[in-house]
Motif scaffolding. Structure first.
Motif, short mmCIF file in Angstrom:
data_model
loop_
_atom_site.label_atom_id
_atom_site.label_comp_id
_atom_site.label_asym_id
_atom_site.label_seq_id
_atom_site.Cartn_x
_atom_site.Cartn_y
_atom_site.Cartn_z
N GLY A 132 76.59 -28.66 23.89
CA GLY A 132 77.21 -29.44 24.44
C GLY A 132 77.98 -29.68 25.48
N LEU A 133 79.08 -28.27 25.01
CA LEU A 133 79.90 -27.84 26.38
C LEU A 133 79.02 -27.64 27.73
N VAL A 134 79.18 -26.66 26.95
CA VAL A 134 77.66 -26.07 28.64
C VAL A 134 76.95 -27.28 29.11
N PHE A 135 76.29 -28.22 28.69
CA PHE A 135 75.79 -28.73 29.43
C PHE A 135 76.36 -29.51 29.99
N PHE A 136 77.71 -30.21 29.51
CA PHE A 136 79.05 -30.99 30.41
C PHE A 136 79.35 -29.97 31.68
N VAL A 137 79.65 -29.45 30.93
CA VAL A 137 80.66 -28.27 32.54
C VAL A 137 79.83 -27.86 33.55
N PHE A 138 78.03 -27.86 32.97
CA PHE A 138 77.50 -28.01 34.31
C PHE A 138 77.39 -29.05 34.46
N ALA A 139 77.26 -30.62 33.75
CA ALA A 139 77.06 -31.35 34.47
C ALA A 139 78.02 -31.80 35.18
N LEU A 140 79.44 -31.42 35.12
CA LEU A 140 80.79 -31.28 35.90
C LEU A 140 80.76 -30.64 37.07
N GLY A 141 80.36 -29.38 36.75
CA GLY A 141 79.98 -28.36 38.29
C GLY A 141 79.24 -29.18 39.63
N VAL A 142 78.14 -29.82 39.02
CA VAL A 142 76.81 -30.27 39.77
C VAL A 142 77.28 -31.43 40.53
N LEU A 143 78.12 -32.18 40.05
CA LEU A 143 78.67 -33.47 40.48
C LEU A 143 79.18 -33.66 42.00
N ILE A 144 80.50 -32.79 42.13
CA ILE A 144 80.75 -33.34 43.65
C ILE A 144 79.71 -32.67 44.69
N PRO A 145 79.06 -31.32 44.13
CA PRO A 145 77.89 -31.37 45.63
C PRO A 145 76.74 -32.02 45.51
N SER A 146 76.54 -32.22 44.06
CA SER A 146 75.31 -34.06 44.01
C SER A 146 75.60 -35.26 44.81
N ILE A 147 76.90 -35.51 44.45
CA ILE A 147 77.40 -36.67 45.28
C ILE A 147 77.25 -36.65 46.66
N ALA A 148 77.69 -35.67 47.40
CA ALA A 148 78.18 -34.71 48.75
C ALA A 148 76.90 -35.05 49.48
N VAL A 149 75.69 -34.32 48.50
CA VAL A 149 74.43 -34.41 49.38
C VAL A 149 74.14 -35.76 49.89
N VAL A 150 74.56 -36.53 48.75
CA VAL A 150 73.35 -37.15 48.69
C VAL A 150 74.37 -38.27 49.85
N VAL A 151 74.88 -38.36 49.97
CA VAL A 151 75.70 -38.98 51.15
C VAL A 151 75.61 -38.21 52.25
N ARG A 152 75.68 -37.17 53.01
CA ARG A 152 75.11 -36.37 54.19
C ARG A 152 73.64 -36.64 54.62
N ARG A 153 72.94 -36.90 53.57
CA ARG A 153 71.80 -37.90 54.04
C ARG A 153 71.47 -38.18 54.18
N LEU A 154 72.61 -39.69 53.42
CA LEU A 154 72.30 -40.64 54.15
C LEU A 154 73.06 -40.47 55.68
N HIS A 155 73.77 -39.51 55.68
CA HIS A 155 74.48 -40.17 57.14
C HIS A 155 72.74 -39.53 58.01
N ASP A 156 72.53 -38.73 57.75
CA ASP A 156 70.95 -38.02 58.69
C ASP A 156 70.34 -39.55 58.69
N THR A 157 69.86 -40.33 57.68
CA THR A 157 69.42 -41.62 58.02
C THR A 157 70.26 -42.95 58.64
N GLY A 158 70.95 -42.00 59.40
CA GLY A 158 71.91 -43.50 60.35
C GLY A 158 73.07 -43.70 59.47
N GLN A 217 64.01 -41.41 53.78
CA GLN A 217 63.10 -41.58 55.38
C GLN A 217 63.89 -40.40 56.16
N ASP A 218 62.93 -39.97 56.97
CA ASP A 218 63.26 -38.99 58.29
C ASP A 218 64.68 -38.68 58.95
N SER A 219 64.67 -37.63 59.45
CA SER A 219 66.05 -37.89 60.35
C SER A 219 65.82 -38.35 61.29
#
Length: 182
Positions: free
Chosen positions: A60-86, A111-113
């Motif tokens: 559970g701790l390993v899963f939780f640490v991994f989930a916290l570790g990828v949370l910020i980059p996952s949100i950031a890549v979604v925001v950058r992807r939305l930026h790519d669609t304008g 959607q495409d770029s």
């Protein structure tokens, strides 16, 4: 972009919410995260169903640490992807609308770029509309115009007259004098 290149790119921009991310970068990142989540979740379930509290806590701790570790980059890549669609990164929160929000967000993410926009240049490298394709086909003129027909464009040299034995080409005017001197 390969899976490893996408993971390196997203982790290299760990908390960078500016700029743009191509579809391949976003979807490869999502695939990599899911490929890590599935075995970690399976280990967590094994720990829970094995009636071993210590094992369940460790997994559970390993899963939780991994989930916290990828949370910020996952949100950031979604925001950058939305930026790519304008779209603004705030469109991320449209996913909070019950039932349809996730579908709308998914539609935005597939959607495409768009061409160069306020978030930066097109990551595909081309600037024409249509996801990096030129505005007009290769060798085609715009709106049915014929190359060399009529007046030359401003600043361009007129096409050379046809030479002896050569028929006038498509879009060329026949010579005013016969090349045979008659």
């Amino acid at each position: 972009m390969s899976l490893m290149e996408a993971v390196r790119a997203v982790l290299g921009k760990y908390a960078d919410f500016s700029g743009r991310a191509r579809r391949s970068e976003y979807w490869y990142w999502t695939l990599a995260v899911m490929l890590c989540y599935i075995p970690l979740y399976a280990l967590l379930l094994v720990g829970i169903f094995a009636d071993s509290t210590a094992l369940a806590v460790v997994f559970g701790l390993v899963f939780f640490v991994f989930a916290l570790g990828v949370l910020i980059p996952s949100i950031a890549v979604v925001v950058r992807r939305l930026h790519d669609t304008g779209k603004s990164g705030w469109f991320y929160f449209i996913g909070l609308i019950p039932f349809v929000g996730g579908l709308i967000l998914l539609y935005f993410l597939v959607q495409d770029s768009t061409p160069d926009n306020q978030y930066g240049p097109n990551p595909k490298g081309a600037t024409g509309y249509g996801g990096g394709y030129p505005q007009q086909g290769y060798g085609q003129t715009q709106y049915g115009g014929q190359p060399g027909y009529g007046q030359p464009q401003y600043g361009q040299q007129p096409p050379p007259p046809p030479q002896y034995g050569q028929q006038p080409g498509y879009g060329q005017q026949p010579p005013s004098q016969s090349p045979y001197g008659q």
